[in-house]
Design an enzyme around this catalytic site. Structure first.
Site, PDB file in Angstrom:
ATOM      1  N   ARG A  56       2.555  22.928  91.000  1.00 58.18           N
ATOM      2  CA  ARG A  56       1.372  22.171  91.445  1.00 58.18           C
ATOM      3  C   ARG A  56       1.083  21.024  90.483  1.00 58.18           C
ATOM      4  NH1 ARG A  56      -3.838  25.723  92.670  1.00 58.18           N
ATOM      5  NH2 ARG A  56      -3.979  25.687  90.405  1.00 58.18           N
ATOM      6  N   GLU A  76     -13.735  24.346 101.377  1.00 61.77           N
ATOM      7  CA  GLU A  76     -13.679  25.236 100.213  1.00 61.77           C
ATOM      8  C   GLU A  76     -14.938  25.079  99.373  1.00 61.77           C
ATOM      9  OE1 GLU A  76     -10.706  24.222  97.218  1.00 61.77           O
ATOM     10  OE2 GLU A  76     -10.287  22.386  98.297  1.00 61.77           O
ATOM     11  N   LYS A  88      -4.688  18.610  91.872  1.00 65.40           N
ATOM     12  CA  LYS A  88      -5.719  18.830  90.844  1.00 65.40           C
ATOM     13  C   LYS A  88      -5.904  17.554  90.027  1.00 65.40           C
ATOM     14  CE  LYS A  88      -6.870  22.894  88.734  1.00 65.40           C
ATOM     15  NZ  LYS A  88      -8.024  23.417  89.446  1.00 65.40           N
TER      16      LYS A  88
HETATM   17  C1  LIG Z   1     -10.849  22.726  94.299  1.00 59.41           C
HETATM   18  C2  LIG Z   1     -10.238  24.036  93.970  1.00 59.41           C
HETATM   19  N1  LIG Z   1      -9.999  24.891  94.972  1.00 59.41           N
HETATM   20  C3  LIG Z   1      -9.422  26.099  94.748  1.00 59.41           C
HETATM   21  C4  LIG Z   1      -9.079  26.493  93.471  1.00 59.41           C
HETATM   22  C5  LIG Z   1      -8.417  27.802  93.253  1.00 59.41           C
HETATM   23  O1  LIG Z   1      -7.082  27.624  92.877  1.00 59.41           O
HETATM   24  P1  LIG Z   1      -6.306  28.721  92.012  1.00 59.41           P
HETATM   25  O2  LIG Z   1      -6.399  29.980  92.794  1.00 59.41           O
HETATM   26  O3  LIG Z   1      -4.919  28.201  91.920  1.00 59.41           O
HETATM   27  O4  LIG Z   1      -7.003  28.801  90.716  1.00 59.41           O
HETATM   28  C6  LIG Z   1      -9.331  25.648  92.391  1.00 59.41           C
HETATM   29  C7  LIG Z   1      -8.997  26.047  91.024  1.00 59.41           C
HETATM   30  O5  LIG Z   1      -7.948  25.757  90.540  1.00 59.41           O
HETATM   31  C8  LIG Z   1      -9.918  24.379  92.645  1.00 59.41           C
HETATM   32  O6  LIG Z   1     -10.156  23.526  91.639  1.00 59.41           O
END
Ligand SMILES: Cc1ncc(COP(=O)(O)O)c(C=O)c1O
Length: 344
Positions: free
Chosen positions: A87, A225, A189
């Site tokens: 990622r 989300e 990210k």
């Molecule tokens: C916007 C967003 N959605 C979802 C997640 C959850 O992702 P992960 O399960 O990879 O931590 C994160 C955190 O990383 C995030 O910043």
């Protein structure tokens, strides 16, 4: 853990999800068109940066969030570290930063955690949070990718996200702000996504909510989300989450929960259009992320209605998913998926 370093004698239970100093940071720099060189460890502390840096002026930066755990087997483990590496790679490509190869990323994370292994909390009392950053640090005035880049990793011992036990979240659905637009950068990210979420988060917190639920920018009937976690809704035997249509972060916990729900709990999982209507009427609603793990959502308010989910209690399936996920991470349960990588 290796023999050299004894666990630090720190007040682990006082740590929340916050920055706590550690020993060192990992740093390496490259120029556009050149390979990433071997990085080095430096004492943890401030770094110096050009005032004209691309990251400071135009937000050319991406990050990751990873936890290193001290497992029940007494060793330090990572959870699906390669997925963070992949990622990080696609996030970098999306905003024109020379990406760090997956193997190099994994080796760099292991190097800094090894140097700070005594800051990994005792089993079940938190984790060492690892924060890789990839920043445009070369100077630039016109809007364009800059010429040099810094790959930096710092670590911080953290306690549980929710001190004093998990309480179902009280969330506000916002129609005043969108987190990300279709075809924008919500699916990576990039640091800019998070600055955009600060003001809506502040308003929600002032009004007594824990966080915001964002809707799809093109269709406000659909849930996307939470600020830093993905959302799931369970109705009967069907578990739904928003499909990855470009503006949602592909959470690694989201993907893990999908596998556990299908393969361990026998649920029907749908990655689909997740309507607000069905979320509000669901039997259980929860969110997932590295920081929150699996966290129940007990209350959701819209502009004109307040909804209580599952009597504001953690639901049975939410609890099961959380128990299995944390069990695998702590090596209490067999890792049939091959998700756990030890620090070696
Ligand atoms: C916007 C967003 N959605 C979802 C997640 C959850 O992702 P992960 O399960 O990879 O931590 C994160 C955190 O990383 C995030 O910043």
């Amino acid at each position: 853990m290796t023999d050299q370093k004894k666990i630090q004698n720190l007040d682990w239970d006082s740590f929340g999800f916050a920055v706590n100093p550690s020993r060192s940071l990992y740093i390496e720099e490259t120029k556009e068109g050149e390979e990433w060189p071997e990085g080095e460890l430096r004492p943890y502390g401030n770094i110096s940066i050009s005032p004209a840096a691309g990251v400071l002026n135009y937000g050319q930066g991406v990050f990751e969030g990873i936890k290193a755990f001290r497992s029940k087997k007494g060793r330090i483990v990572f959870f699906r570290l390669e997925e963070n590496a992949k990622r990080f790679y696609s996030s970098a490509e999306r905003i024109c930063i020379p990406p760090v190869p997956v193997d190099k990323f994994v080796a760099a994370v292991k190097k800094i955690v090894l140097d700070n292994e005594d800051f990994v909390p005792p089993t079940g009392r938190g984790a060492l949070y690892v924060r890789p950053l990839l920043l445009g640090t070369g100077p630039i005035l016109g809007v364009a990718p800059t010429s040099s880049y810094t790959f930096l990793i710092f670590v911080s011992p953290v306690g549980p996200y929710f001190k004093g036990g998990i309480k179902p979240l009280n969330l506000r659905v916002t129609k005043n702000f969108h987190r990300a637009a279709p075809k924008g950068i919500g699916n990576v990210k990039a640091i800019g996504n998070y600055s955009a979420s600060l003001y809506p988060q502040r308003l929600a917190k002032k009004a007594g909510f824990n966080e915001v639920i964002y809707l799809n920018a093109g269709n406000e009937e659909l849930v996307e989300e939470v600020g830093s976690a993905n959302v799931f809704a369970l109705t009967g035997n069907v578990l739904k989450t928003a499909r990855l249509a470009g503006s949602i972060l592909p959470g690694i916990t989201r993907n893990s929960v999908i596998h556990i729900a299908r393969e361990k709990l026998g649920l029907e999982v749908q990655e689909t259009d997740l309507t607000l209507k069905e979320v509000l009427a669901a039997d259980e609603v929860f969110c997932t992320g590295t920081a929150v793990v699996v966290c129940p959502i007990g209350r959701i308010s819209t502009d004109d209605s307040d909804h209580v989910i599952n009597n504001d209690k953690m639901g049975k399936v939410t609890q099961e998913l959380r128990t299995i996920l944390t069990g695998i991470q702590n090596e209490e349960l067999e890792d049939t998926f091959g998700w756990v990588n030890p620090l070696e």
